[in-house]
Design an enzyme around this catalytic site. Sequence first.
Site, PDB file in Angstrom:
ATOM      1  CB  ALA A 181      -0.954  -0.002   1.179  1.00  0.00           C
ATOM      2  CB  ALA A 182       4.058   2.346   1.387  1.00  0.00           C
ATOM      3  N   GLY A 215       0.518   5.116  -0.428  1.00  0.00           N
ATOM      4  CA  GLY A 215      -0.885   5.283  -0.064  1.00  0.00           C
ATOM      5  C   GLY A 215      -1.780   5.875  -1.131  1.00  0.00           C
ATOM      6  CE  LYS A 246      -2.125   2.415  -7.863  1.00  0.00           C
ATOM      7  NZ  LYS A 246      -0.694   2.625  -7.774  1.00  0.00           N
ATOM      8  CD  GLU A 265       5.219  -0.926   1.834  1.00  0.00           C
ATOM      9  OE1 GLU A 265       4.422  -0.867   0.886  1.00  0.00           O
ATOM     10  OE2 GLU A 265       6.368  -1.412   1.737  1.00  0.00           O
ATOM     11  CG  ASP A 287      -0.118  -0.721  -7.025  1.00  0.00           C
ATOM     12  OD1 ASP A 287      -0.070  -1.003  -8.231  1.00  0.00           O
ATOM     13  OD2 ASP A 287       0.266   0.365  -6.559  1.00  0.00           O
ATOM     14  CB  CYS A 324       3.788   1.243 -12.725  1.00  0.00           C
ATOM     15  SG  CYS A 324       5.173   1.069 -11.613  1.00  0.00           S
TER      16      CYS A 324
HETATM   17  N1  SAM Z   1       0.010   1.006  -3.933  1.00  0.00           N
HETATM   18  C1  SAM Z   1       1.002   2.010  -3.669  1.00  0.00           C
HETATM   19  C2  SAM Z   1       0.420   3.367  -3.995  1.00  0.00           C
HETATM   20  O1  SAM Z   1      -0.508   3.459  -4.779  1.00  0.00           O
HETATM   21  O2  SAM Z   1       0.885   4.362  -3.413  1.00  0.00           O
HETATM   22  C3  SAM Z   1       2.271   1.730  -4.439  1.00  0.00           C
HETATM   23  C4  SAM Z   1       2.828   0.361  -4.138  1.00  0.00           C
HETATM   24  S1  SAM Z   1       4.384   0.019  -4.872  1.00  0.00           S
HETATM   25  C5  SAM Z   1       3.994  -0.207  -6.500  1.00  0.00           C
HETATM   26  C6  SAM Z   1       4.694  -1.585  -4.300  1.00  0.00           C
HETATM   27  C7  SAM Z   1       4.938  -1.743  -2.803  1.00  0.00           C
HETATM   28  O3  SAM Z   1       5.199  -3.108  -2.524  1.00  0.00           O
HETATM   29  C8  SAM Z   1       6.113  -0.958  -2.274  1.00  0.00           C
HETATM   30  O4  SAM Z   1       5.710  -0.078  -1.259  1.00  0.00           O
HETATM   31  C9  SAM Z   1       7.061  -2.013  -1.732  1.00  0.00           C
HETATM   32  O5  SAM Z   1       7.734  -1.636  -0.544  1.00  0.00           O
HETATM   33  C10 SAM Z   1       6.140  -3.185  -1.476  1.00  0.00           C
HETATM   34  N2  SAM Z   1       6.855  -4.496  -1.493  1.00  0.00           N
HETATM   35  C11 SAM Z   1       8.128  -4.739  -1.832  1.00  0.00           C
HETATM   36  N3  SAM Z   1       8.413  -6.048  -1.683  1.00  0.00           N
HETATM   37  C12 SAM Z   1       7.306  -6.631  -1.248  1.00  0.00           C
HETATM   38  C13 SAM Z   1       6.976  -7.977  -0.880  1.00  0.00           C
HETATM   39  N4  SAM Z   1       7.868  -8.956  -0.987  1.00  0.00           N
HETATM   40  N5  SAM Z   1       5.728  -8.197  -0.451  1.00  0.00           N
HETATM   41  C14 SAM Z   1       4.826  -7.214  -0.366  1.00  0.00           C
HETATM   42  N6  SAM Z   1       5.082  -5.946  -0.706  1.00  0.00           N
HETATM   43  C15 SAM Z   1       6.301  -5.651  -1.123  1.00  0.00           C
END
Ligand code: SAM
Length: 468
Positions: free
Chosen positions: A115-116, A118, A120, A138, A183, A236
């Site tokens: 989620a980070a 944030g 979405k 996150e 995401d 993305c």
């Molecule tokens: N959804 C967020 C937004 O809209 O602001 C963006 C999310 S970003 C594309 C993907 C996120 O997945 C990152 O914050 C990252 O730290 C986290 N991530 C990285 N490795 C991961 C893992 N193994 N499992 C789950 N999340 C992970």
Amino acid sequence: MKEEITGLPEAFLTRMQRLLGSEYEAFAASYERERQYGLRRNPLKGSEEEFIRVMPFPLEKVFWAREGYYYDAASRPGRHVLHEAGAYYIQEPSAMAVAEVLSPKPGERILDLCAAPGGKSTQIAGRMQGQGLLVANEVMGERARVLSQNVERMGVSNCVVCNEKPERMAVLFPAFFDRVLVDAPCSGEGMFRKDEAAASEWSPETVEMCAERQALILEEAAKMVKPGGVLTYSTCTFSPEENEGTISAFLRTHEEYNIEETAFEDIFSPGRADWVGEPGAGIAHTLRLWPHLVRGEGHYVARLRRRGGLSRETDEKGTPVWKVTGDKKLCKFVETFLREEIGINDAWMIRHPGQLAKFGDQIYLVPEGMISLSGIKVLRPGLHLLTEKKNRFEPVHALSRTLLKKDTEKRRELTEAEAVSYLRGESLGCGEERGWTALFYEAYPLGFGKASGGQMKNHYPKGIRISF
Ligand code: SAM
């Protein structure tokens, strides 16, 4: 002929040319154009009319996102009182499509697993209108903190912010959510125009590593969707391995899921089954957003539904009393404090059901439907209401962010100059009023002040004070 595009990896361009064929030229040309800038109105804080009236920048609608707008880079909306007030969230226009495809509803239980920072989650929260449960998770601690701050800035009251690995979440929330969003962390090819670092970190090995990680995350996410529920997957990036490849591999081992058609197929491009040798699996109903075809960056979105059961009916109606559970004495005390000291009325109470919980000297309103918090790494267990200080109580900043003007008479509207000095942490002059006062700039709550002896003491948290 493939030409070099400054800053982009040769291997990436070669592959895109092989995939896109005659379309490659238009794709490559999009890198010569400036990227699109977007922001999203916060529907938790008043109407579109009010937003348009107060926004000082030229805006243009993003037509696939109900609250989305394009702005000019020169406007710099990240440095404005309205941004601090949570009137909008700066978000890349294509990224806004993901929550639209997820299609959250008030009253549902929704998980945003990655989620980070944030974007979405706050968009989903806007649609939920404070009703139901949003769990924003996150895995990275520092990023989870930023997520939690954004949830607060946007005045979201029904969100629990967690900092767990997907596999741990899956143990805690089996078949629990109406909708789950993944995401996924990805190779970020769609963001090369926006983020130069993404291009310099790219390699074919990164793509492979991301695809493996996405499969693991999706596997855990799938366990948390209740029968009849929705699982939305997005990236993305352009690479088929991380998009159609991840989805078709998932479907091969998950007969209980199928790809759903969405209302966005006329606006965006179809997923390419031929790129992963998987004809007929419904991949054409997944969505690709191409920078040469839409006014935004590259994205991929797929909506899957878990078979069986019907999704829970949602109840959009409020009840005329505060639907709050928990220790009866605590409930009575908090309700009296909110009504008498903050001036909160039924309008706010109706919009904020939940369960009151005291952790040490902090009182939170945990969203309805949340499971026990024990054993979960939680950064924000819901809406932070009050803090106990030497046998007295104070309202917490997060509470102020959920207020609309109609929620309290104990409020004051600040001019822009006053708002700027409030956000800097300065005290304001005041008249006869006494006690806690919610301070607004236009329709948007900034925080609390406490009036006494002709001074409005500043209670804007020290850590987020800002000078423009
Ligand atoms: N959804 C967020 C937004 O809209 O602001 C963006 C999310 S970003 C594309 C993907 C996120 O997945 C990152 O914050 C990252 O730290 C986290 N991530 C990285 N490795 C991961 C893992 N193994 N499992 C789950 N999340 C992970």
